[in-house]
Motif scaffolding. Structure first.
Motif, mmCIF file in Angstrom:
data_model
loop_
_atom_site.group_PDB
_atom_site.id
_atom_site.type_symbol
_atom_site.label_atom_id
_atom_site.label_comp_id
_atom_site.label_asym_id
_atom_site.label_seq_id
_atom_site.Cartn_x
_atom_site.Cartn_y
_atom_site.Cartn_z
ATOM 1 N N SER A 26 52.626 30.457 33.627
ATOM 2 C CA SER A 26 51.201 30.771 33.520
ATOM 3 C C SER A 26 50.498 30.593 34.864
ATOM 4 C CB SER A 26 50.540 29.928 32.442
ATOM 5 O OG SER A 26 50.624 28.569 32.765
ATOM 6 N N LEU A 29 51.133 33.780 36.649
ATOM 7 C CA LEU A 29 50.284 34.853 36.125
ATOM 8 C C LEU A 29 48.848 34.739 36.634
ATOM 9 C CD1 LEU A 29 51.324 35.110 32.377
ATOM 10 C CD2 LEU A 29 51.473 36.916 34.078
ATOM 11 N N LEU A 33 49.595 36.411 40.833
ATOM 12 C CA LEU A 33 49.388 37.764 40.310
ATOM 13 C C LEU A 33 47.916 38.086 40.109
ATOM 14 C CD1 LEU A 33 52.193 38.353 37.655
ATOM 15 C CD2 LEU A 33 51.998 39.304 39.943
ATOM 16 N N TYR A 35 46.173 37.899 37.300
ATOM 17 C CA TYR A 35 46.011 38.652 36.059
ATOM 18 C C TYR A 35 44.893 38.021 35.236
ATOM 19 C CZ TYR A 35 47.062 40.617 31.483
ATOM 20 O OH TYR A 35 46.967 41.239 30.270
ATOM 21 N N PHE A 36 43.735 38.697 35.204
ATOM 22 C CA PHE A 36 42.556 38.209 34.491
ATOM 23 C C PHE A 36 42.048 39.278 33.536
ATOM 24 C CE2 PHE A 36 41.806 36.237 38.845
ATOM 25 C CZ PHE A 36 42.492 35.079 38.526
ATOM 26 N N PRO A 37 42.635 39.403 32.348
ATOM 27 C CA PRO A 37 42.114 40.405 31.413
ATOM 28 C C PRO A 37 40.686 40.060 31.002
ATOM 29 C CG PRO A 37 43.755 39.013 30.361
ATOM 30 C CD PRO A 37 43.728 38.642 31.795
ATOM 31 N N GLU A 41 36.421 39.876 39.553
ATOM 32 C CA GLU A 41 36.868 39.498 40.883
ATOM 33 C C GLU A 41 35.815 39.930 41.902
ATOM 34 O OE1 GLU A 41 39.802 43.213 42.061
ATOM 35 O OE2 GLU A 41 40.689 41.371 41.302
ATOM 36 N N LEU A 55 37.083 43.639 35.079
ATOM 37 C CA LEU A 55 38.429 44.084 34.733
ATOM 38 C C LEU A 55 38.517 44.353 33.239
ATOM 39 C CD1 LEU A 55 40.302 41.397 36.846
ATOM 40 C CD2 LEU A 55 39.756 43.724 37.517
ATOM 41 N N TRP A 58 43.624 45.062 30.206
ATOM 42 C CA TRP A 58 44.937 45.046 30.842
ATOM 43 C C TRP A 58 44.889 44.458 32.248
ATOM 44 C CZ3 TRP A 58 47.954 45.581 26.998
ATOM 45 C CH2 TRP A 58 47.597 46.408 25.948
ATOM 46 N N GLY A 59 43.710 44.086 32.710
ATOM 47 C CA GLY A 59 43.583 43.489 34.036
ATOM 48 C C GLY A 59 43.377 44.512 35.142
ATOM 49 N N PHE A 60 43.071 45.761 34.770
ATOM 50 C CA PHE A 60 42.830 46.803 35.764
ATOM 51 C C PHE A 60 41.332 46.954 35.993
ATOM 52 C CE2 PHE A 60 46.891 48.327 33.799
ATOM 53 C CZ PHE A 60 47.693 48.049 34.901
ATOM 54 N N TYR A 91 42.150 30.740 33.037
ATOM 55 C CA TYR A 91 43.233 31.598 32.554
ATOM 56 C C TYR A 91 44.565 30.855 32.572
ATOM 57 C CZ TYR A 91 40.628 35.884 31.939
ATOM 58 O OH TYR A 91 39.760 36.832 31.468
#
Length: 149
Positions: A26, A29, A33, A35-37, A41, A55, A58-60, A91
């Motif tokens: 984690s 992640l 990475l 990764y923040f769904p 940012e 975001l 899916w974190g995009f 997260y």
């Protein structure tokens, strides 16, 4: 050392090993990475404005927002940037709790315990960390929408 005591030690070491693995996975992640769904940012930080990227699930990248605080509230740009930087920790805690709850669910069900009881207890564990994450993201959204005056 008796066989029973040896089995207890092995079980405790297995739990500790899984907890460490979940913690590091984690961490990977959340921090490297990023990764923040449903998170945010900071794209650009100026003297009196912050450009924030929201975001999706899916974190995009989803939507860019330029936040300019009202006159006399310039400190909010720093507060917003600090809150966005702090979401990685939230997260990290959330992802760790999900992994531990899944492991706990599997082990307890394999040991013959009631699925309902174990599911409720593991869901409560994830609920507490999820509530903290939702509150953190709500604070960020509140600052962006100007709810903190």
């Amino acid at each position: 050392m008796s066989e029973e005591m040896l089995n207890k030690v092995r079980r405790v070491l297995l739990y500790i090993a899984f907890l460490m693995a979940a913690f590091f996975l984690s961490y990977f992640l959340a921090y490297p990475l990023g990764y923040f769904p449903l998170g945010y940012e900071v794209v650009e930080k100026q003297e009196n404005a912050v450009v924030v990227q929201s975001l999706n699930m899916w974190g995009f990248e989803e939507e860019r927002v330029t936040y300019q605080p009202p006159e006399g509230y310039e400190w909010r740009t720093e507060a917003l940037a600090d809150r966005i930087d702090g979401q990685a920790m939230e997260y990290h805690l959330f992802f760790t709790s999900i992994m531990v709850a899944i492991f706990w669910l599997g082990v307890e069900v394999l040991q013959g315990k009631s699925l309902k009881k174990v599911l409720v207890l593991s869901s409560f564990y994830v609920f507490v960390s999820g509530l903290s994450l939702i509150q953190h993201l709500g604070d960020i959204k509140g600052i962006l929408e100007g709810a903190f005056y």
